[in-house]
Design a protein around this motif. Structure first.
Motif, PDB file in Angstrom:
ATOM      1  N   ALA A  44      -5.441  -0.836   5.253  1.00 41.00           N
ATOM      2  CA  ALA A  44      -4.593  -1.886   4.684  1.00 41.00           C
ATOM      3  C   ALA A  44      -3.260  -1.953   5.418  1.00 41.00           C
TER       4      ALA A  44
ATOM      5  N   ALA B  11      -1.861  -5.194   7.453  1.00 40.69           N
ATOM      6  CA  ALA B  11      -0.516  -5.713   7.180  1.00 40.69           C
ATOM      7  C   ALA B  11       0.305  -5.802   8.464  1.00 40.69           C
TER       8      ALA B  11
ATOM      9  N   VAL C 216      -2.805  -5.476   0.902  1.00 43.68           N
ATOM     10  CA  VAL C 216      -1.691  -5.883   1.768  1.00 43.68           C
ATOM     11  C   VAL C 216      -0.451  -6.203   0.946  1.00 43.68           C
TER      12      VAL C 216
END
Length: 180
Positions: free
Chosen positions: A59, A63, A94
């Motif tokens: 994640a 991002a 995110v």
């Protein structure tokens, strides 16, 4: 202008997914760019997991990719009249990362599905899910690739003239949005 970075996110994990093919076709039609594909393989969002271990590395990578991209393409399938859980899960993770990588980011949304609506409902719901992130989602032209398994040749290229024309127009608009 430097070569733009274009991030592609496919809402399908299947190796031969038509949404991945559509995303790659969009990148090809976008033209000169550095194209990066995001990976949605990450654990299900769980507040207890986040509290114990923090935001998972996949994640955090996604991002960073969003933050570094000049623009993002999201191609979503439609599962049971909505975007797939893997895509929503990635959005949820995110949102837990420091900073706001989606803010003011140009985003083109498209969909490919087996059904005759071409993922229209999934795309509408995805757009609503992203409102809180405040990206600049292009309003059109809308790409809803119906009967998607029959719309690509053996090289993964779109075969329908209308789809190629509309997808090209969307990519021209996305490129222009980067400069705004």
């Amino acid at each position: 202008m430097t070569t733009p970075i274009l991030l592609g996110i496919s809402g399908s994990l299947r190796a031969e997914a038509t949404n991945t093919k559509l995303m790659r076709e969009a990148a090809r039609l976008f033209g000169d760019c550095t194209f990066v594909e995001g990976d949605l393989r990450m654990p299900l969002y769980d507040g207890d997991l986040e509290a114990a271990e923090g935001v998972p590395e996949p994640a955090q990578v996604l991002a960073r990719q969003i933050a570094e991209a000049d623009a993002v393409i999201i191609s979503t399938p439609e599962y049971n009249k909505a975007p797939p859980g893997v895509l929503k899960n990635a959005l949820d993770w995110v949102s837990r990362v420091e900073g706001r990588p989606w803010t003011d980011k140009p985003v083109a949304v498209m969909s490919a599905a087996a059904g005759r609506a071409g993922g229209e409902r999934a795309q509408m719901i995805l757009r609503a899910c992203m409102v809180a992130f405040r990206p600049r989602i292009l309003q059109g032209p809308e790409i809803h690739l119906a009967g998607s398994s029959k719309e690509f040749d053996e090289d993964g290229r779109l075969t329908g003239e209308i789809y190629v024309r509309e997808l090209t127009a969307l990519m021209v608009a996305l490129r222009a949005e980067i400069g705004r």
